[in-house]
Scaffold this motif. Sequence first.
Motif, PDB file in Angstrom:
ATOM      1  N   LEU A  18       0.851  -1.199  -0.017  1.00  0.00           N
ATOM      2  CA  LEU A  18      -0.001   0.067   0.012  1.00  0.00           C
ATOM      3  C   LEU A  18       0.911   1.143  -0.015  1.00  0.00           C
ATOM      4  O   LEU A  18       1.666   1.303   0.860  1.00  0.00           O
ATOM      5  CB  LEU A  18      -0.758   0.074   1.164  1.00  0.00           C
ATOM      6  N   VAL A  19       0.908   2.001  -0.871  1.00  0.00           N
ATOM      7  CA  VAL A  19       1.785   3.096  -1.217  1.00  0.00           C
ATOM      8  C   VAL A  19       1.048   4.518  -0.764  1.00  0.00           C
ATOM      9  O   VAL A  19      -0.091   4.818  -1.140  1.00  0.00           O
ATOM     10  CB  VAL A  19       2.058   3.361  -2.632  1.00  0.00           C
ATOM     11  N   GLU A  20       1.709   5.207  -0.119  1.00  0.00           N
ATOM     12  CA  GLU A  20       1.461   6.610   0.267  1.00  0.00           C
ATOM     13  C   GLU A  20       2.582   7.663   0.341  1.00  0.00           C
ATOM     14  O   GLU A  20       3.423   7.451   0.867  1.00  0.00           O
ATOM     15  CB  GLU A  20       0.926   6.581   1.918  1.00  0.00           C
ATOM     16  N   GLY A  21       2.630   8.456  -1.001  1.00  0.00           N
ATOM     17  CA  GLY A  21       3.519   9.207  -1.186  1.00  0.00           C
ATOM     18  C   GLY A  21       4.924   8.244  -1.529  1.00  0.00           C
ATOM     19  O   GLY A  21       4.863   7.419  -2.267  1.00  0.00           O
ATOM     20  N   ASP A  22       6.082   8.573  -0.929  1.00  0.00           N
ATOM     21  CA  ASP A  22       7.175   7.447  -1.143  1.00  0.00           C
ATOM     22  C   ASP A  22       7.471   6.624   0.036  1.00  0.00           C
ATOM     23  O   ASP A  22       8.406   5.885  -0.011  1.00  0.00           O
ATOM     24  CB  ASP A  22       8.353   8.448  -1.373  1.00  0.00           C
ATOM     25  N   VAL A  23       6.512   6.223   0.679  1.00  0.00           N
ATOM     26  CA  VAL A  23       6.311   5.374   1.997  1.00  0.00           C
ATOM     27  C   VAL A  23       5.475   4.232   1.473  1.00  0.00           C
ATOM     28  O   VAL A  23       4.378   4.442   0.952  1.00  0.00           O
ATOM     29  CB  VAL A  23       6.096   5.932   3.234  1.00  0.00           C
ATOM     30  N   PRO A  72       8.551  -6.885  -2.602  1.00  0.00           N
ATOM     31  CA  PRO A  72       7.845  -6.410  -4.031  1.00  0.00           C
ATOM     32  C   PRO A  72       8.565  -5.493  -4.924  1.00  0.00           C
ATOM     33  O   PRO A  72       8.212  -5.308  -6.072  1.00  0.00           O
ATOM     34  CB  PRO A  72       6.269  -6.207  -3.651  1.00  0.00           C
ATOM     35  N   VAL A  73       9.274  -4.504  -4.077  1.00  0.00           N
ATOM     36  CA  VAL A  73       9.808  -3.372  -4.747  1.00  0.00           C
ATOM     37  C   VAL A  73      11.215  -3.160  -3.772  1.00  0.00           C
ATOM     38  O   VAL A  73      11.395  -3.522  -2.474  1.00  0.00           O
ATOM     39  CB  VAL A  73       8.923  -2.285  -4.823  1.00  0.00           C
ATOM     40  N   SER A  74      12.025  -2.411  -4.442  1.00  0.00           N
ATOM     41  CA  SER A  74      13.410  -1.881  -3.782  1.00  0.00           C
ATOM     42  C   SER A  74      12.875  -0.874  -2.549  1.00  0.00           C
ATOM     43  O   SER A  74      12.130   0.221  -2.989  1.00  0.00           O
ATOM     44  CB  SER A  74      14.424  -1.543  -4.611  1.00  0.00           C
ATOM     45  N   GLY A  75      13.645  -0.817  -1.516  1.00  0.00           N
ATOM     46  CA  GLY A  75      13.537   0.301  -0.573  1.00  0.00           C
ATOM     47  C   GLY A  75      14.366  -0.162   0.858  1.00  0.00           C
ATOM     48  O   GLY A  75      14.920  -1.317   0.939  1.00  0.00           O
ATOM     49  N   GLU A  76      14.315   0.954   1.497  1.00  0.00           N
ATOM     50  CA  GLU A  76      14.685   0.872   2.723  1.00  0.00           C
ATOM     51  C   GLU A  76      13.824   0.602   3.996  1.00  0.00           C
ATOM     52  O   GLU A  76      12.671   1.400   3.880  1.00  0.00           O
ATOM     53  CB  GLU A  76      15.486   2.080   3.281  1.00  0.00           C
ATOM     54  N   ILE A  77      13.876  -0.423   4.711  1.00  0.00           N
ATOM     55  CA  ILE A  77      13.073  -0.447   5.771  1.00  0.00           C
ATOM     56  C   ILE A  77      13.056   0.629   6.694  1.00  0.00           C
ATOM     57  O   ILE A  77      14.319   0.798   7.373  1.00  0.00           O
ATOM     58  CB  ILE A  77      13.258  -1.839   6.408  1.00  0.00           C
ATOM     59  N   ILE A  78      11.826   1.498   7.064  1.00  0.00           N
ATOM     60  CA  ILE A  78      11.910   2.442   8.019  1.00  0.00           C
ATOM     61  C   ILE A  78      11.239   2.337   9.380  1.00  0.00           C
ATOM     62  O   ILE A  78      11.179   2.895  10.201  1.00  0.00           O
ATOM     63  CB  ILE A  78      11.550   3.682   7.325  1.00  0.00           C
ATOM     64  N   GLU A  79      10.422   1.016   9.112  1.00  0.00           N
ATOM     65  CA  GLU A  79       9.576   0.809  10.633  1.00  0.00           C
ATOM     66  C   GLU A  79       9.212  -0.689  10.454  1.00  0.00           C
ATOM     67  O   GLU A  79       8.791  -1.398   9.313  1.00  0.00           O
ATOM     68  CB  GLU A  79       8.426   1.707  10.615  1.00  0.00           C
ATOM     69  N   LYS A 104      10.857   3.064   2.588  1.00  0.00           N
ATOM     70  CA  LYS A 104      11.021   4.283   1.855  1.00  0.00           C
ATOM     71  C   LYS A 104      11.297   3.639   0.295  1.00  0.00           C
ATOM     72  O   LYS A 104      12.269   3.180   0.212  1.00  0.00           O
ATOM     73  CB  LYS A 104      12.052   5.040   2.159  1.00  0.00           C
ATOM     74  N   LEU A 105      10.364   4.113  -0.639  1.00  0.00           N
ATOM     75  CA  LEU A 105      10.913   3.370  -1.967  1.00  0.00           C
ATOM     76  C   LEU A 105      12.110   3.961  -2.704  1.00  0.00           C
ATOM     77  O   LEU A 105      12.178   5.139  -2.559  1.00  0.00           O
ATOM     78  CB  LEU A 105       9.487   3.848  -2.984  1.00  0.00           C
ATOM     79  N   SER A 106      12.719   2.893  -3.393  1.00  0.00           N
ATOM     80  CA  SER A 106      13.751   3.407  -4.072  1.00  0.00           C
ATOM     81  C   SER A 106      13.532   3.772  -5.402  1.00  0.00           C
ATOM     82  O   SER A 106      13.949   4.724  -5.901  1.00  0.00           O
ATOM     83  CB  SER A 106      14.917   2.247  -3.944  1.00  0.00           C
ATOM     84  N   ASP A 107      12.498   3.150  -5.911  1.00  0.00           N
ATOM     85  CA  ASP A 107      12.239   3.377  -7.493  1.00  0.00           C
ATOM     86  C   ASP A 107      10.924   2.937  -7.558  1.00  0.00           C
ATOM     87  O   ASP A 107      10.334   1.774  -7.848  1.00  0.00           O
ATOM     88  CB  ASP A 107      13.238   2.327  -8.405  1.00  0.00           C
ATOM     89  N   PRO A 108      10.081   4.123  -7.361  1.00  0.00           N
ATOM     90  CA  PRO A 108       8.664   3.961  -7.451  1.00  0.00           C
ATOM     91  C   PRO A 108       8.001   3.244  -8.921  1.00  0.00           C
ATOM     92  O   PRO A 108       7.270   2.713  -8.923  1.00  0.00           O
ATOM     93  CB  PRO A 108       8.063   5.322  -7.374  1.00  0.00           C
ATOM     94  N   LEU A 114       3.869  -5.140 -10.465  1.00  0.00           N
ATOM     95  CA  LEU A 114       3.030  -5.581  -9.534  1.00  0.00           C
ATOM     96  C   LEU A 114       1.585  -5.864  -9.953  1.00  0.00           C
ATOM     97  O   LEU A 114       1.190  -5.041 -10.982  1.00  0.00           O
ATOM     98  CB  LEU A 114       3.076  -4.954  -8.393  1.00  0.00           C
ATOM     99  N   LEU A 115       0.877  -6.759  -9.298  1.00  0.00           N
ATOM    100  CA  LEU A 115      -0.594  -7.090  -9.796  1.00  0.00           C
ATOM    101  C   LEU A 115      -1.682  -6.031  -9.264  1.00  0.00           C
ATOM    102  O   LEU A 115      -1.248  -5.994  -7.949  1.00  0.00           O
ATOM    103  CB  LEU A 115      -0.896  -8.545  -9.390  1.00  0.00           C
ATOM    104  N   ASP A 116      -2.667  -6.007  -9.954  1.00  0.00           N
ATOM    105  CA  ASP A 116      -3.781  -4.990  -9.281  1.00  0.00           C
ATOM    106  C   ASP A 116      -4.430  -6.127  -8.767  1.00  0.00           C
ATOM    107  O   ASP A 116      -4.328  -7.319  -8.690  1.00  0.00           O
ATOM    108  CB  ASP A 116      -4.634  -4.213 -10.389  1.00  0.00           C
ATOM    109  N   ALA A 117      -5.446  -5.897  -8.028  1.00  0.00           N
ATOM    110  CA  ALA A 117      -6.437  -6.813  -7.154  1.00  0.00           C
ATOM    111  C   ALA A 117      -6.920  -7.876  -8.031  1.00  0.00           C
ATOM    112  O   ALA A 117      -6.945  -8.942  -7.887  1.00  0.00           O
ATOM    113  CB  ALA A 117      -7.558  -5.965  -6.462  1.00  0.00           C
ATOM    114  N   ASP A 118      -7.612  -7.166  -9.305  1.00  0.00           N
ATOM    115  CA  ASP A 118      -8.232  -8.345 -10.076  1.00  0.00           C
ATOM    116  C   ASP A 118      -7.141  -9.294 -11.018  1.00  0.00           C
ATOM    117  O   ASP A 118      -7.584 -10.625 -10.644  1.00  0.00           O
ATOM    118  CB  ASP A 118      -8.891  -7.473 -11.208  1.00  0.00           C
TER     119      ASP A 118
END
Length: 127
Positions: A18-23, A72-79, A104-108, A114-118
Amino acid sequence: MAEFKNDRKYSKSHEWILVEGDVATLGISDFAQSELGDLVYCEAEETGSELETGDIFGSIESVKAASDLYMPVSGEIIETNEELEDSPENMNSDPYGSWIVKIKLSDPSELDELLDADAYKAMCEEA
């Protein structure tokens, strides 16, 4: 019947994001928790870990099996959700409310892979 939420993306290895901004918040899908059964253990990489798509960011165990969790994507664990260390069964009762890590997403642009719900629902129905 498993629930598939439209507000997030899914990986083929059954993690949701679940993406909100760059997190981005990551967890396991309702389908995954129902296949695994009663969850008894959850562990995640430490805050500050930099991971690439496909890297293992943690593991979960149920009474039936142990499974690695994949980025599922690249990033840094922030929590990390430390509540799951003591109460991994929360992922069974509320898989979409029981997140495992926030990154924190490295490359949005990786989200496009990734797959959508359907599409995720169709993949699960074929399994």
